[in-house]
Design a protein around this motif. Sequence first.
Motif, PDB file in Angstrom:
ATOM      1  N   LYS A  76      17.857  78.892 -32.525  1.00  0.00           N
ATOM      2  CA  LYS A  76      16.603  79.682 -32.338  1.00  0.00           C
ATOM      3  C   LYS A  76      16.057  79.919 -33.663  1.00  0.00           C
ATOM      4  CE  LYS A  76      14.859  83.927 -30.593  1.00  0.00           C
ATOM      5  NZ  LYS A  76      13.935  83.571 -29.344  1.00  0.00           N
ATOM      6  N   PHE A  77      16.694  80.123 -34.812  1.00  0.00           N
ATOM      7  CA  PHE A  77      16.031  80.568 -36.039  1.00  0.00           C
ATOM      8  C   PHE A  77      15.998  79.542 -37.036  1.00  0.00           C
ATOM      9  CE2 PHE A  77      17.880  84.270 -34.328  1.00  0.00           C
ATOM     10  CZ  PHE A  77      17.050  85.275 -34.445  1.00  0.00           C
ATOM     11  N   GLY A  78      16.448  78.247 -36.606  1.00  0.00           N
ATOM     12  CA  GLY A  78      16.250  76.849 -37.343  1.00  0.00           C
ATOM     13  C   GLY A  78      16.901  77.279 -38.834  1.00  0.00           C
ATOM     14  N   VAL A  79      18.070  77.847 -38.799  1.00  0.00           N
ATOM     15  CA  VAL A  79      19.116  77.901 -39.962  1.00  0.00           C
ATOM     16  C   VAL A  79      20.551  77.077 -39.519  1.00  0.00           C
ATOM     17  CG1 VAL A  79      18.101  80.193 -40.599  1.00  0.00           C
ATOM     18  CG2 VAL A  79      20.183  79.986 -39.074  1.00  0.00           C
TER      19      VAL A  79
ATOM     20  N   GLU B  11      19.635  89.988 -28.155  1.00  0.00           N
ATOM     21  CA  GLU B  11      19.622  89.241 -27.001  1.00  0.00           C
ATOM     22  C   GLU B  11      20.382  88.118 -27.048  1.00  0.00           C
ATOM     23  OE1 GLU B  11      16.080  86.624 -25.090  1.00  0.00           O
ATOM     24  OE2 GLU B  11      15.557  88.556 -25.767  1.00  0.00           O
ATOM     25  N   LEU B  12      20.778  87.517 -28.214  1.00  0.00           N
ATOM     26  CA  LEU B  12      21.459  86.272 -28.199  1.00  0.00           C
ATOM     27  C   LEU B  12      22.841  86.507 -28.082  1.00  0.00           C
ATOM     28  CD1 LEU B  12      19.943  83.842 -31.029  1.00  0.00           C
ATOM     29  CD2 LEU B  12      20.143  83.527 -28.651  1.00  0.00           C
ATOM     30  N   VAL B  13      23.259  87.837 -28.832  1.00  0.00           N
ATOM     31  CA  VAL B  13      24.866  88.221 -28.762  1.00  0.00           C
ATOM     32  C   VAL B  13      25.098  88.653 -27.198  1.00  0.00           C
ATOM     33  CG1 VAL B  13      26.270  90.088 -29.478  1.00  0.00           C
ATOM     34  CG2 VAL B  13      24.940  88.943 -31.293  1.00  0.00           C
TER      35      VAL B  13
ATOM     36  N   ASP C 147      25.103  91.868 -40.082  1.00  0.00           N
ATOM     37  CA  ASP C 147      25.557  90.515 -40.959  1.00  0.00           C
ATOM     38  C   ASP C 147      24.516  89.199 -40.431  1.00  0.00           C
ATOM     39  OD1 ASP C 147      27.318  92.109 -42.422  1.00  0.00           O
ATOM     40  OD2 ASP C 147      29.059  91.210 -41.018  1.00  0.00           O
ATOM     41  N   ILE C 148      24.412  89.191 -39.228  1.00  0.00           N
ATOM     42  CA  ILE C 148      23.823  88.173 -38.745  1.00  0.00           C
ATOM     43  C   ILE C 148      22.106  88.217 -39.284  1.00  0.00           C
ATOM     44  CG2 ILE C 148      22.909  86.798 -36.621  1.00  0.00           C
ATOM     45  CD1 ILE C 148      25.390  87.614 -35.234  1.00  0.00           C
ATOM     46  N   VAL C 149      21.633  89.508 -39.011  1.00  0.00           N
ATOM     47  CA  VAL C 149      20.158  89.639 -39.365  1.00  0.00           C
ATOM     48  C   VAL C 149      19.923  89.429 -40.770  1.00  0.00           C
ATOM     49  CG1 VAL C 149      18.207  91.237 -39.462  1.00  0.00           C
ATOM     50  CG2 VAL C 149      19.913  91.129 -37.434  1.00  0.00           C
ATOM     51  N   LYS C 150      20.948  89.833 -41.677  1.00  0.00           N
ATOM     52  CA  LYS C 150      20.679  89.560 -43.237  1.00  0.00           C
ATOM     53  C   LYS C 150      20.902  88.203 -43.498  1.00  0.00           C
ATOM     54  CE  LYS C 150      22.242  94.157 -44.719  1.00  0.00           C
ATOM     55  NZ  LYS C 150      23.444  94.890 -45.617  1.00  0.00           N
ATOM     56  N   TYR C 151      21.782  87.507 -43.003  1.00  0.00           N
ATOM     57  CA  TYR C 151      22.009  85.873 -43.142  1.00  0.00           C
ATOM     58  C   TYR C 151      20.581  85.203 -42.834  1.00  0.00           C
ATOM     59  CZ  TYR C 151      24.182  81.583 -44.048  1.00  0.00           C
ATOM     60  OH  TYR C 151      24.487  80.512 -44.500  1.00  0.00           O
ATOM     61  N   ILE C 152      20.097  85.606 -41.819  1.00  0.00           N
ATOM     62  CA  ILE C 152      18.993  84.840 -41.213  1.00  0.00           C
ATOM     63  C   ILE C 152      17.578  85.342 -42.120  1.00  0.00           C
ATOM     64  CG2 ILE C 152      17.048  84.698 -39.273  1.00  0.00           C
ATOM     65  CD1 ILE C 152      19.516  85.270 -37.603  1.00  0.00           C
ATOM     66  N   GLY C 153      17.654  86.379 -42.659  1.00  0.00           N
ATOM     67  CA  GLY C 153      16.613  86.847 -43.549  1.00  0.00           C
ATOM     68  C   GLY C 153      16.608  86.192 -44.807  1.00  0.00           C
ATOM     69  N   LYS C 154      17.961  85.613 -45.338  1.00  0.00           N
ATOM     70  CA  LYS C 154      17.958  85.221 -46.577  1.00  0.00           C
ATOM     71  C   LYS C 154      17.062  83.931 -46.860  1.00  0.00           C
ATOM     72  CE  LYS C 154      22.897  85.317 -47.285  1.00  0.00           C
ATOM     73  NZ  LYS C 154      23.931  84.404 -47.818  1.00  0.00           N
TER      74      LYS C 154
ATOM     75  N   ILE D 243      13.514  90.191 -35.715  1.00  0.00           N
ATOM     76  CA  ILE D 243      14.975  89.426 -35.924  1.00  0.00           C
ATOM     77  C   ILE D 243      16.077  90.115 -35.119  1.00  0.00           C
ATOM     78  CG2 ILE D 243      16.706  88.376 -37.417  1.00  0.00           C
ATOM     79  CD1 ILE D 243      14.437  87.795 -39.141  1.00  0.00           C
ATOM     80  N   LEU D 244      16.192  91.435 -35.104  1.00  0.00           N
ATOM     81  CA  LEU D 244      17.208  92.326 -34.866  1.00  0.00           C
ATOM     82  C   LEU D 244      17.253  92.113 -33.248  1.00  0.00           C
ATOM     83  CD1 LEU D 244      19.614  94.218 -35.043  1.00  0.00           C
ATOM     84  CD2 LEU D 244      17.986  96.311 -35.290  1.00  0.00           C
TER      85      LEU D 244
END
Length: 73
Positions: free
Chosen positions: A48-51, A8-10, A66-73, A2-3
């Motif tokens: 990309k992540f379906g969130v 890459e997106l950023v 913060d983005i990585v943690k949010y996606i991981g929830k 995910i990181l």
Amino acid sequence: MILEDVKELVAENLGCEIEDLKEETNLIEDLNADSLDIVELTMAIEEKFGVQIPDEDLEKVRTIEDIVKYIGK
């Protein structure tokens, strides 16, 4: 990972080098992202992540970590 996908997106959306991005990189302070940049990046992340990232949560997401943690929830 995910990181790496987030970096890459950023890099793509904010026009920076992926090698310069760290987990603690702040989108606004370090990369000078404005509100339109943040909206476009959010849409790319959601696709990309379906969130779904509601506006009230978007205000809390300031760094790559913060983005990585949010996606991981």
